[in-house]
Design an enzyme around this catalytic site. Structure first.
Site, short mmCIF file in Angstrom:
data_model
loop_
_atom_site.label_atom_id
_atom_site.label_comp_id
_atom_site.label_asym_id
_atom_site.label_seq_id
_atom_site.Cartn_x
_atom_site.Cartn_y
_atom_site.Cartn_z
N HIS A 13 0.97 -1.11 0.08
CA HIS A 13 -0.06 -0.11 0.07
C HIS A 13 0.85 1.02 0.00
O HIS A 13 1.42 1.51 1.01
CB HIS A 13 -1.08 -0.21 1.17
CG HIS A 13 -1.85 1.11 1.29
ND1 HIS A 13 -3.13 1.07 1.41
CD2 HIS A 13 -1.74 2.32 0.89
CE1 HIS A 13 -3.81 2.06 1.35
NE2 HIS A 13 -2.95 3.04 1.14
N HIS A 15 1.52 5.34 -1.81
CA HIS A 15 1.01 6.55 -2.47
C HIS A 15 2.56 7.05 -2.99
O HIS A 15 3.37 7.52 -2.13
CB HIS A 15 0.48 7.59 -1.68
CG HIS A 15 -0.81 7.05 -0.97
ND1 HIS A 15 -2.13 7.31 -1.70
CD2 HIS A 15 -1.06 6.52 0.16
CE1 HIS A 15 -2.81 6.95 -0.86
NE2 HIS A 15 -2.56 6.22 0.06
N LEU A 16 2.55 7.20 -4.29
CA LEU A 16 3.58 7.61 -5.06
C LEU A 16 3.61 9.08 -5.64
O LEU A 16 4.39 9.84 -6.11
CB LEU A 16 3.97 6.63 -6.16
CG LEU A 16 5.09 5.49 -5.59
CD1 LEU A 16 5.31 4.77 -6.87
CD2 LEU A 16 6.17 5.78 -4.86
N ARG A 17 2.00 9.64 -5.96
CA ARG A 17 1.78 10.79 -6.41
C ARG A 17 2.53 10.64 -7.86
O ARG A 17 2.61 9.58 -8.53
CB ARG A 17 2.33 11.85 -5.55
CG ARG A 17 2.09 11.84 -4.18
CD ARG A 17 0.76 11.76 -3.83
NE ARG A 17 0.68 11.80 -2.35
CZ ARG A 17 -0.47 11.21 -1.86
NH1 ARG A 17 -1.61 10.82 -2.31
NH2 ARG A 17 -0.59 11.63 -0.46
N ASN A 41 -5.30 7.22 -6.23
CA ASN A 41 -6.04 8.51 -6.01
C ASN A 41 -5.13 9.71 -6.14
O ASN A 41 -4.72 10.42 -5.47
CB ASN A 41 -6.37 8.67 -4.30
CG ASN A 41 -5.23 8.61 -3.28
OD1 ASN A 41 -4.28 8.04 -3.76
ND2 ASN A 41 -5.56 9.02 -2.28
N LYS A 97 -9.25 -0.22 -5.85
CA LYS A 97 -9.33 0.39 -4.37
C LYS A 97 -10.57 1.12 -4.48
O LYS A 97 -11.10 1.68 -5.05
CB LYS A 97 -8.21 1.23 -4.42
CG LYS A 97 -8.21 2.07 -3.15
CD LYS A 97 -7.94 1.26 -1.99
CE LYS A 97 -7.82 2.13 -0.64
NZ LYS A 97 -6.54 2.89 -0.43
N HIS A 134 -10.38 0.91 1.72
CA HIS A 134 -10.27 1.78 3.05
C HIS A 134 -11.38 1.70 3.88
O HIS A 134 -12.52 2.33 3.56
CB HIS A 134 -10.26 3.30 2.34
CG HIS A 134 -9.85 4.40 3.67
ND1 HIS A 134 -8.62 5.14 3.36
CD2 HIS A 134 -10.64 4.75 4.36
CE1 HIS A 134 -8.73 5.89 4.40
NE2 HIS A 134 -9.91 5.64 5.25
N HIS A 170 -4.74 -0.73 5.97
CA HIS A 170 -4.16 0.02 7.05
C HIS A 170 -5.07 -0.19 8.74
O HIS A 170 -5.52 0.80 8.83
CB HIS A 170 -3.85 1.53 6.80
CG HIS A 170 -4.88 2.03 5.98
ND1 HIS A 170 -6.18 2.13 6.18
CD2 HIS A 170 -4.84 2.82 4.74
CE1 HIS A 170 -7.01 2.60 5.22
NE2 HIS A 170 -5.93 3.16 4.35
N HIS A 246 2.88 14.54 1.42
CA HIS A 246 2.31 15.53 1.18
C HIS A 246 3.56 16.73 1.44
O HIS A 246 4.22 16.63 2.10
CB HIS A 246 1.33 15.84 2.33
CG HIS A 246 -0.01 15.03 2.00
ND1 HIS A 246 -1.03 15.20 1.22
CD2 HIS A 246 -0.47 13.91 2.70
CE1 HIS A 246 -2.03 14.31 1.12
NE2 HIS A 246 -1.58 13.31 2.17
N ALA A 258 -4.30 14.61 5.63
CA ALA A 258 -4.02 13.20 6.00
C ALA A 258 -2.96 12.39 5.60
O ALA A 258 -3.33 12.54 4.38
CB ALA A 258 -5.25 12.49 6.33
ZN LIG Z 1 -3.64 4.99 1.55
#
Ligand SMILES: [Zn+2]
Length: 345
Positions: A13, A15-17, A41, A97, A134, A170, A246, A258
């Site tokens: 899991h 997030h790489l953007r 996302n 997802k 999620h 998570h 972020h 978040a």
């Molecule tokens: Zn996540």
């Protein structure tokens, strides 16, 4: 000097953007992980179709880290169709997802009515595509109860689609861990930060925006249950960092985002944590076996080596293109393990 070696781990899991942020954060994952499940996302345009996932995968691979394999996902919304699932599968997408509507970063197009996804779930079952959830209910009386209140939804999906592979992402509560154990087709990812933090580490003293994530860290009894699950040797619990970079300016402001950026520190901190509890022998299965088995993937080939030398964690990673930085989880601390490198012997 002591060393620790294990099979190359997976991050199920992440997030790489995209763009400058991707370029800045990707090297930290690549040096520690053979594969990662890449979350869809993106802002402003989430990955909803196989073709987009393919293009995003190409962007990730364009940095030339050929030993790393991104496991691509699409976001499932109420507009997703069975045909989109088939097309995504053909494009190499491995998981879908679902975000509940409005629950976390870029989830405005999240799902409210799970029953409307009947044909999508049937197609995912047929395609052996993994469903990533999620797990927070948007209408709980408190943010602390959102995961608990989502368990009815999990119960519904897991029971109605018994061969659909479902990952509760998570996991943060003892209650959810006991629910996951009830279903043969459900597993859960556990993050580094939820092994370490409770709510007090976010709001117990001065506000710590860089410990703020969704689902928010809960009580000590919940943290203990998460640790117990990670140390249990159960194949149902495996590692997924949810590392979520972020820009500092979007965390330290009136409405802070978040997400916790753990990528640079994950394996050194996991080795330290598992060793401290006398459980280091369990880390390889937790990070490099159970998740691959659940997803139906072969295990990674390479060997990751860490050495027992002091590791001063960077406070932040600067991103000149954005004129900003990303704050690193527990940055500024010195821990006792460092990454040495990867061998393919
Ligand atoms: Zn996540």
């Amino acid at each position: 000097m002591r060393t620790y070696k294990q099979r190359m781990p997976d991050d199920f899991h992440l997030h790489l953007r995209s763009g400058a942020m991707l370029k800045a954060v990707l090297p930290y994952t690549v040096e520690q992980f053979g594969r990662a499940t890449v979350m869809p996302n993106l802002h402003p345009d989430p990955i909803l179709m196989g073709l987009q996932a393919e293009m995003y995968g190409n962007e990730i691979m364009s940095y030339g880290f050929n030993s790393f394999k991104p496991l691509m996902t699409i976001q499932i919304t109420e507009k997703t169709t069975a045909q989109m699932i088939r097309q995504a599968q053909e494009a190499g997408v491995i998981a879908g997802k679902i975000y509940p509507k409005g629950m976390t970063t870029n989830s405005e197009n999240g799902v409210v009515d799970y029953k409307s996804l009947h044909k999508v779930f049937l197609q995912m079952e047929a395609s052996q595509m993994v469903l990533l959830l999620h797990g927070e209910h948007p209408h709980s009386t408190s943010s602390l109860y959102r995961e608990r209140d989502f368990m009815d939804t999990l119960d519904y999906i897991a029971g109605k689609y018994p061969t659909l592979k479902i990952v509760l992402e998570h996991v943060t509560t003892a209650y959810a861990i006991s629910t996951v154990k009830m279903f043969k087709n459900v597993a859960a990812t556990i993050t580094l930060h939820h092994l370490l933090l409770t709510l007090d580490d976010v709001i117990g003293g001065k506000l710590k925006p860089h410990n703020f994530c969704k689902p928010i860290a809960k009580f000590e009894s919940d943290r203990e249950a998460i640790v117990e699950a990670a140390f249990s040797g159960s194949h149902k619990f495996f590692f997924g960092s949810d590392s979520a970079p972020h820009q500092r300016s979007t965390k330290e402001c009136e409405e802070g985002c978040a997400g916790i950026f753990t990528a640079p520190v994950i394996m050194p901190m996991l080795v330290e944590f598992f060793e401290k509890h006398g459980k280091l022998r369990l880390l390889e299965n937790f990070t490099a076996r159970y998740g691959a088995e659940f997803y139906g993937l072969p295990r990674n080939e390479g060997i990751l080596e860490l050495v027992n030398v002091p590791n001063h964690l960077p406070k932040e990673i600067s991103i000149p293109e954005l004129n900003d930085s990303v704050v690193v989880f527990q940055g500024g601390q010195t821990i006792s393990w460092s990454i040495k490198g990867v061998s393919h012997a």
